[in-house]
Design a protein around this motif. Structure first.
Motif, PDB file in Angstrom:
ATOM      1  N   VAL A 111      -5.914  -1.617   2.543  1.00  0.00           N
ATOM      2  CA  VAL A 111      -5.420  -0.599   1.611  1.00  0.00           C
ATOM      3  C   VAL A 111      -3.996  -0.248   2.018  1.00  0.00           C
ATOM      4  CG1 VAL A 111      -5.785   1.708   0.676  1.00  0.00           C
ATOM      5  CG2 VAL A 111      -7.761   0.339   1.397  1.00  0.00           C
ATOM      6  N   PHE A 112      -3.102  -0.312   1.039  1.00  0.00           N
ATOM      7  CA  PHE A 112      -1.703   0.026   1.278  1.00  0.00           C
ATOM      8  C   PHE A 112      -1.255   1.082   0.280  1.00  0.00           C
ATOM      9  CE2 PHE A 112      -2.097  -4.438   2.600  1.00  0.00           C
ATOM     10  CZ  PHE A 112      -1.700  -4.327   3.926  1.00  0.00           C
ATOM     11  N   VAL A 113      -0.519   2.056   0.788  1.00  0.00           N
ATOM     12  CA  VAL A 113       0.054   3.104  -0.057  1.00  0.00           C
ATOM     13  C   VAL A 113       1.462   3.361   0.456  1.00  0.00           C
ATOM     14  CG1 VAL A 113      -0.117   5.499  -0.829  1.00  0.00           C
ATOM     15  CG2 VAL A 113      -2.209   4.217  -0.346  1.00  0.00           C
ATOM     16  N   THR A 114       2.403   3.454  -0.466  1.00  0.00           N
ATOM     17  CA  THR A 114       3.761   3.833  -0.102  1.00  0.00           C
ATOM     18  C   THR A 114       4.274   4.837  -1.128  1.00  0.00           C
ATOM     19  OG1 THR A 114       5.965   3.046   0.528  1.00  0.00           O
ATOM     20  CG2 THR A 114       4.877   1.870  -1.285  1.00  0.00           C
ATOM     21  N   VAL A 115       5.008   5.835  -0.636  1.00  0.00           N
ATOM     22  CA  VAL A 115       5.561   6.874  -1.510  1.00  0.00           C
ATOM     23  C   VAL A 115       7.064   6.966  -1.236  1.00  0.00           C
ATOM     24  CG1 VAL A 115       5.490   9.308  -2.168  1.00  0.00           C
ATOM     25  CG2 VAL A 115       3.383   8.158  -1.441  1.00  0.00           C
ATOM     26  N   SER A 116       7.859   6.799  -2.299  1.00  0.00           N
ATOM     27  CA  SER A 116       9.316   6.826  -2.157  1.00  0.00           C
ATOM     28  C   SER A 116       9.814   8.247  -1.912  1.00  0.00           C
ATOM     29  CB  SER A 116       9.977   6.270  -3.421  1.00  0.00           C
ATOM     30  OG  SER A 116       9.847   7.195  -4.485  1.00  0.00           O
ATOM     31  N   GLN A 117      11.075   8.355  -1.564  1.00  0.00           N
ATOM     32  CA  GLN A 117      11.701   9.677  -1.383  1.00  0.00           C
ATOM     33  C   GLN A 117      11.650  10.508  -2.665  1.00  0.00           C
ATOM     34  OE1 GLN A 117      13.039  11.330   1.311  1.00  0.00           O
ATOM     35  NE2 GLN A 117      12.128   9.679   2.512  1.00  0.00           N
ATOM     36  N   GLU A 118      11.639   9.825  -3.806  1.00  0.00           N
ATOM     37  CA  GLU A 118      11.575  10.516  -5.101  1.00  0.00           C
ATOM     38  C   GLU A 118      10.128  10.882  -5.492  1.00  0.00           C
ATOM     39  OE1 GLU A 118      13.060   7.306  -4.880  1.00  0.00           O
ATOM     40  OE2 GLU A 118      14.957   8.267  -4.371  1.00  0.00           O
ATOM     41  N   GLY A 119       9.170  10.459  -4.682  1.00  0.00           N
ATOM     42  CA  GLY A 119       7.771  10.794  -4.966  1.00  0.00           C
ATOM     43  C   GLY A 119       7.009   9.757  -5.779  1.00  0.00           C
TER      44      GLY A 119
END
Length: 137
Positions: A106-114
């Protein structure tokens, strides 16, 4: 002769009907996770090693991300992992055909902009789940 044709036609229809019933019963008797059975006894690489081997078109973490999750877990625990990013947007998956103890990444990434991007990969086949998605769309 006129009586033989309808009797033969009825016989053929009966045979086709019987075959259909057998096929339906055969598919109903399969376990719901026969496509992706339990693989909990098998050993697979850790999540970071799998991530490094991925084609970056399938998944890549955002640069300077607020949150990155890389985890190998059982399919039954995928939504628990995804829930750790709920403050950025809810993401959940279901899995027809997956055994609860099937190992997945499972991979999750959240940018600086959300903006959030999630991906779930089968540990044995390496295939990405169809329900994985880029939530920035």
């Amino acid at each position: 002769m006129k009586r033989i044709i309808p009797i033969a036609f009825i016989g053929i229809l009966t045979a086709i009907f019987a075959i259909n019933i057998q096929l339906v019963q055969a598919t109903q008797n399969q376990e719901p996770w026969s496509k992706y059975p339990d693989n909990s006894a098998k050993s697979f690489k850790d999540a970071d090693s799998f991530y490094k081997s991925l084609n970056k078109k399938q998944y890549v973490e955002f640069e300077n991300a607020k949150l990155n999750i890389q985890e190998k877990t059982y399919f039954k625990d995928v939504n628990s992992v995804l829930s750790r990013a709920d403050q950025y947007g809810k993401s959940r998956v279901g899995g027809v055909g997956y055994h609860p103890k099937r190992q997945v990444y499972v991979f999750v990434t959240v940018s600086q902009e959300g903006k959030m991007w999630t991906a779930v990969f089968d540990a044995e086949t390496g295939r990405k789940s169809n329900e994985s998605r880029d939530l920035t769309e």
